[in-house]
Design an enzyme around this catalytic site. Structure first.
Site, PDB file in Angstrom:
ATOM      1  N   GLU A  79       0.831  -1.196   0.000  1.00 58.29           N
ATOM      2  CA  GLU A  79       0.000   0.000   0.000  1.00 58.29           C
ATOM      3  C   GLU A  79       0.867   1.247   0.000  1.00 58.29           C
ATOM      4  O   GLU A  79       1.954   1.254   0.570  1.00 58.29           O
ATOM      5  CB  GLU A  79      -0.922  -0.007   1.231  1.00 58.29           C
ATOM      6  CG  GLU A  79      -1.965  -1.120   1.124  1.00 58.29           C
ATOM      7  CD  GLU A  79      -2.889  -1.243   2.326  1.00 58.29           C
ATOM      8  OE1 GLU A  79      -4.021  -1.696   2.142  1.00 58.29           O
ATOM      9  OE2 GLU A  79      -2.486  -0.891   3.450  1.00 58.29           O
ATOM     10  N   CYS A  92       3.527   8.618   0.778  1.00 59.26           N
ATOM     11  CA  CYS A  92       4.070   7.708   1.788  1.00 59.26           C
ATOM     12  C   CYS A  92       4.180   6.347   1.103  1.00 59.26           C
ATOM     13  O   CYS A  92       3.187   5.760   0.700  1.00 59.26           O
ATOM     14  CB  CYS A  92       3.118   7.658   2.984  1.00 59.26           C
ATOM     15  SG  CYS A  92       3.594   6.440   4.220  1.00 59.26           S
ATOM     16  N   CYS A  99       6.596  -6.863   6.757  1.00 53.79           N
ATOM     17  CA  CYS A  99       7.704  -6.308   7.544  1.00 53.79           C
ATOM     18  C   CYS A  99       8.235  -7.393   8.460  1.00 53.79           C
ATOM     19  O   CYS A  99       7.480  -8.219   8.960  1.00 53.79           O
ATOM     20  CB  CYS A  99       7.214  -5.125   8.377  1.00 53.79           C
ATOM     21  SG  CYS A  99       8.555  -4.205   9.176  1.00 53.79           S
ATOM     22  N   CYS A 103       6.954  -4.662  15.864  1.00 51.42           N
ATOM     23  CA  CYS A 103       6.421  -3.602  16.724  1.00 51.42           C
ATOM     24  C   CYS A 103       4.981  -3.949  17.104  1.00 51.42           C
ATOM     25  O   CYS A 103       4.143  -4.174  16.232  1.00 51.42           O
ATOM     26  CB  CYS A 103       6.467  -2.258  15.995  1.00 51.42           C
ATOM     27  SG  CYS A 103       8.114  -1.831  15.388  1.00 51.42           S
ATOM     28  N   CYS A 106       1.830  -1.955  15.627  1.00 49.30           N
ATOM     29  CA  CYS A 106       1.753  -1.664  14.185  1.00 49.30           C
ATOM     30  C   CYS A 106       1.081  -2.807  13.430  1.00 49.30           C
ATOM     31  O   CYS A 106       1.476  -3.966  13.566  1.00 49.30           O
ATOM     32  CB  CYS A 106       3.158  -1.423  13.631  1.00 49.30           C
ATOM     33  SG  CYS A 106       3.172  -1.086  11.863  1.00 49.30           S
ATOM     34  N   CYS A 324      -0.631   6.146   9.881  1.00 46.47           N
ATOM     35  CA  CYS A 324       0.580   5.457  10.365  1.00 46.47           C
ATOM     36  C   CYS A 324       0.226   4.150  11.048  1.00 46.47           C
ATOM     37  O   CYS A 324      -0.612   4.114  11.944  1.00 46.47           O
ATOM     38  CB  CYS A 324       1.321   6.295  11.404  1.00 46.47           C
ATOM     39  SG  CYS A 324       1.954   7.831  10.821  1.00 46.47           S
TER      40      CYS A 324
HETATM   41  N1  SAH Z   1       9.822   0.610   9.613  1.00 51.68           N
HETATM   42  C1  SAH Z   1       9.985   2.039   9.487  1.00 51.68           C
HETATM   43  C2  SAH Z   1       9.006   2.640   8.498  1.00 51.68           C
HETATM   44  C3  SAH Z   1       7.550   2.604   8.938  1.00 51.68           C
HETATM   45  S1  SAH Z   1       7.109   4.218   9.355  1.00 51.68           S
HETATM   46  C4  SAH Z   1       9.882   2.699  10.853  1.00 51.68           C
HETATM   47  O1  SAH Z   1       9.577   2.005  11.807  1.00 51.68           O
HETATM   48  O2  SAH Z   1      10.171   3.877  10.974  1.00 51.68           O
HETATM   49  C5  SAH Z   1       5.595   4.030  10.157  1.00 51.68           C
HETATM   50  C6  SAH Z   1       5.543   4.910  11.380  1.00 51.68           C
HETATM   51  O3  SAH Z   1       4.265   4.740  12.033  1.00 51.68           O
HETATM   52  C7  SAH Z   1       6.584   4.519  12.405  1.00 51.68           C
HETATM   53  O4  SAH Z   1       7.036   5.667  13.071  1.00 51.68           O
HETATM   54  C8  SAH Z   1       5.775   3.651  13.363  1.00 51.68           C
HETATM   55  O5  SAH Z   1       6.385   3.549  14.611  1.00 51.68           O
HETATM   56  C9  SAH Z   1       4.451   4.385  13.385  1.00 51.68           C
HETATM   57  N2  SAH Z   1       3.324   3.544  13.775  1.00 51.68           N
HETATM   58  C10 SAH Z   1       3.206   2.215  13.662  1.00 51.68           C
HETATM   59  N3  SAH Z   1       2.010   1.808  14.128  1.00 51.68           N
HETATM   60  C11 SAH Z   1       1.355   2.923  14.521  1.00 51.68           C
HETATM   61  C12 SAH Z   1       0.061   3.150  15.044  1.00 51.68           C
HETATM   62  N4  SAH Z   1      -0.775   2.171  15.246  1.00 51.68           N
HETATM   63  N5  SAH Z   1      -0.295   4.433  15.325  1.00 51.68           N
HETATM   64  C13 SAH Z   1       0.566   5.450  15.075  1.00 51.68           C
HETATM   65  N6  SAH Z   1       1.794   5.292  14.576  1.00 51.68           N
HETATM   66  C14 SAH Z   1       2.194   4.041  14.303  1.00 51.68           C
END
Ligand code: SAH
Length: 331
Positions: A79, A92, A99, A103, A106, A324
């Protein structure tokens, strides 16, 4: 391409024509290359395939955000998101299918990492969004963030090749200053980027500056603890003089105390930085909950008092699972 045509008894220049069709005009078939003769197009069809992406489904949010489900040549889907503001259009983009990080907050982490995206597959996501921006907002794409699916620094070479193309005069001619690569923090790769003196911006998904807490929500931190990350970031700043952005979500009962704020302030001291407090986008039954406004204010005040720039970011595209951490090929 030039060598191929010479070997076929044609002109080397023909290679440039094909290249232009592929990279500048985004041709999806040899047949579309109208300044090339029918015979040559047939020849190309015999020897080559164009593994182009296709926007399978496009969803539009009530706030203008667009999410593309992008089908790759092997049927896998990633996406990417177009985020419009008054003056900008930001793309984006994804760097991997799924992945490999885990985390806990996420949605993408629940998809197995299937493979890395190729440079052209990253570049083409950008081109698709540039086209949508021109069509729906009457302006070209202005910024790119590598904040879609995947960990860009675990597909470093391809991400860099894509950025080279995006910034080159044969591609979009975009300034690298308008591109941000976001990482969970792979120290070795941050050092490598610093050594290569890359010109794009760096964002780090920090979420906690206390090892035990960070490891509990980003288990990956056990392998790459904060001390290593901090050293790599110091090195990054020394080499590039480019300020680091920390992405940070504040959750109820996880990182919403003054101790957490103090640890973040300490972490920020090591290199010039800025903190983006991002809103939590719920992805599950409620293990994680957005912290109270009071907790957010405590962060803002604490950071500002120490002269650290902090912004509070509202989510975009939540209603279509485009915000995000929500990219999970739901539909
Ligand atoms: N793997 C890379 C790129 C992904 S960026 C990284 O971790 O930076 C996606 C961003 O959204 C990251 O900062 C991640 O921590 C954040 N993120 C992930 N799940 C989220 C959620 N449920 N709500 C808000 N931010 C989230």
């Amino acid at each position: 391409m030039r060598n191929f045509f010479v070997a076929q008894g044609d002109k080397a220049f023909r290679g440039n024509q094909v290249y232009e069709w592929l990279w500048q005009k985004g041709a999806h078939s040899f047949n579309a290359m109208t300044n090339i003769s029918k015979e040559t197009r047939f020849l190309l069809d015999t020897y080559f395939v164009i593994n182009h992406i296709a926007v399978d489904q496009m969803q539009r949010s009530s706030d203008g955000t667009i999410k593309n489900a992008v089908r790759l040549h092997d049927g896998l889907i990633v996406e990417s998101v177009l985020i419009p503001t008054k003056s900008r259009t930001t793309a984006c983009v994804s760097s991997q299918v799924g992945c490999s990080l885990d985390c806990k907050f996420c949605a993408t982490s629940r998809l197995k990492r299937m493979r890395n995206l190729n440079p052209d597959e990253i570049y083409d996501q950008v081109i698709a969004i540039d086209k949508e921006s021109r069509l729906y907002f009457d302006r070209p794409l202005s910024n790119i963030v590598f904040m879609g699916m995947g960990e860009p620094l675990m597909n470093y070479n391809n991400v860099l090749k894509a950025i080279d193309k995006i910034t080159s005069s044969e591609g979009l001619k975009m300034s690298p200053k308008r591109i941000t690569v976001s990482t969970s923090g792979v120290p070795k790769m941050i050092r490598k980027m610093a050594d290569e003196e890359v010109k794009f911006k760096l964002a780090v998904s920090l979420h906690s500056a206390i090892d035990e807490i960070r490891t509990s929500i980003m288990p990956f931190n056990a392998t790459f603890p904060l001390a290593d990350l901090r050293e790599a970031l110091q090195y990054w700043y020394q080499k590039t003089k480019s300020r680091i952005t920390y992405e940070y979500v504040v959750w109820k009962g996880i990182n919403d105390t003054q101790t957490d704020v103090n640890a973040l302030i300490d972490f920020c001291k090591f290199a010039p930085s800025k903190v983006n407090l991002i809103e939590y986008n719920p992805i599950d039954d409620g293990t994680f909950q957005q912290a109270s406004d009071a907790a957010i204010n405590m962060y803002v005040k604490g950071l500002e008092r120490k002269g650290i720039t902090v912004t509070v970011r509202r989510s975009r595209g939540k209603d279509i699972d485009a915000a995000c951490g929500q990219l999970a090929n739901k539909s």
